[in-house]
Design an enzyme around this catalytic site. Structure first.
Site, PDB file in Angstrom:
ATOM      1  N   LYS A   1     114.281  11.064   1.933  1.00  0.00           N
ATOM      2  CA  LYS A   1     114.741  12.199   1.129  1.00  0.00           C
ATOM      3  C   LYS A   1     115.427  11.699  -0.136  1.00  0.00           C
ATOM      4  CE  LYS A   1     115.126  15.302   5.057  1.00  0.00           C
ATOM      5  NZ  LYS A   1     115.959  15.829   6.149  1.00  0.00           N
TER       6      LYS A   1
ATOM      7  N   ASP B   1     118.372  24.108   3.237  1.00  0.00           N
ATOM      8  CA  ASP B   1     117.579  24.183   4.462  1.00  0.00           C
ATOM      9  C   ASP B   1     117.173  25.619   4.788  1.00  0.00           C
ATOM     10  OD1 ASP B   1     117.119  21.669   5.610  1.00  0.00           O
ATOM     11  OD2 ASP B   1     119.201  21.522   6.281  1.00  0.00           O
TER      12      ASP B   1
ATOM     13  N   GLN C   1     122.098  16.414   7.860  1.00  0.00           N
ATOM     14  CA  GLN C   1     120.966  16.025   8.709  1.00  0.00           C
ATOM     15  C   GLN C   1     121.258  16.383  10.179  1.00  0.00           C
ATOM     16  OE1 GLN C   1     117.970  14.548   7.591  1.00  0.00           O
ATOM     17  NE2 GLN C   1     117.330  14.925   9.696  1.00  0.00           N
TER      18      GLN C   1
END
Ligand code: NDP
Length: 295
Positions: free
Chosen positions: A53, A120, A97
């Site tokens: 990422k 997200d 995460q």
């Protein structure tokens, strides 16, 4: 002829579009979108995801801020860091995460991130918006899957979509997105009866189960479009191999189009994270989010 939907190529094109948008934001608005990624603990798979990422964030011209915290970090320390990132003008997107260590309440952490900086699409406000006016940020995996479906099939209206899996991060948001595209949507799960029969009625079959090659070729309707979200590691002798939730070789013989694993939904998920960060940065700056960010 069955089409193998090349997620890597789609992701590459999306990253190129994003890099152009990021360059334009810099030259016209003197802003550089920034993504903060927070990793708690040493989970090997999470470490790989976080590294990828960060690498791709920088490659499209954005700032990447990495925060690696020890496995034993307290919930309060993590919440304090999130507060700090919420208040930081250089940070436009925050990703924590998952999974988090067991002593930390994931729900609390997800909802501590400002919904304006949630990339997200897991914050309750964004979940609500996905299911109402559609104005929020959409979870990356379903968004990437939808982009490939629309690009491959065009108008999805009236198609029957069967989604196997009802998780908050894949199944449910995928259903909401396909409903918005005017599909007729059926969500299946572990208690669904006659799953095989049901799958055979799908024009669009999305497998998000987490069971290696569970969906057999005989479950797929001739000509259907199959999106395989699953990422499963199976042991073959002394090496591991990645497979999806669909028996790819068998489904290839029946489907009209199918995403492979690896190289399908996975690459699009990370590209969509970058997409969501750019989108949030533009919204925070009061800049119109161009349509070409979505299509
Ligand atoms: P979850 O474990 O949260 O959800 C799995 C879903 O599958 C549940 O709704 C469960 O039903 C259902 N299910 C399990 N067994 C069966 C069965 N035998 N028949 C029918 N339904 C079943 O998984 P996620 O949604 O988080 O992930 C699904 C897969 O996608 C995993 O392989 C994961 O690694 C992968 N993934 C891939 C991503 C990518 O970037 N490509 C991103 C995120 C996930 P019930 O609710 O009844 O328990």
């Amino acid at each position: 002829m069955t089409t193998v939907i090349d997620g890597k190529a789609y992701a590459q094109r999306l990253r190129e579009t994003l890099a152009e948008t990021v360059a334009r934001l810099h030259s016209k608005h003197e802003m550089v979108p920034g993504l903060a990624v927070v990793l708690v603990g040493e989970d090997p798979a999470s470490q790989v995801y976080v590294r990828n990422k960060a690498k791709q964030t920088v490659e499209v011209g954005m700032h990447s801020f990495e925060h690696r915290l020890d496995e034993t970090t307290s919930e309060q320390t993590l919440l304090d860091l999130i507060d700090q990132l919420n208040a930081d003008d250089k940070v436009h997107g925050i990703l924590v995460q998952l999974p988090l260590p067991g002593h930390i309440d994931e729900f609390k952490v997800i909802n501590a991130v400002s919904h304006d900086k949630d990339v997200d699409g897991f914050h309750l406000v964004n979940v609500g918006r996905l299911n109402t006016d559609g104005g929020g940020v959409v979870p990356c995996t379903p968004l990437g899957s939808l982009m490939m479906l629309k690009s491959h099939l065009g108008n999805l209206a009236g198609l029957h979509a069967v989604i196997v899996g009802r998780s908050n991060i894949v199944g449910k948001p995928m259903a909401a997105l396909l409903l918005r595209e005017n599909c007729t949507v059926t969500i299946a799960h572990s208690r669904t009866r006659d799953l095989e029969e049901l799958c055979r009625t799908a024009d669009i079959l999305v497998a998000a189960v987490g069971r290696p090659q569970m969906v057999k070729g005989s479950w797929v309707k001739a000509g259907a479009t199959v999106i395989d979200v699953g990422i499963n590691r199976i042991q073959e002798g002394d090496r591991t191999r990645l497979v999806g939730d669909v028996d790819f070789a068998a489904a290839m013989k029946v489907a009209g189009a199918i995403t492979p694993v690896p190289g399908g939904v996975g690459p699009m998920t990370i590209a969509c994270l970058l997409h969501n960060t750019v989108q949030q940065a533009m919204r925070q700056a009061g800049i119109d989010v161009a349509d070409n960010l979505i299509d």
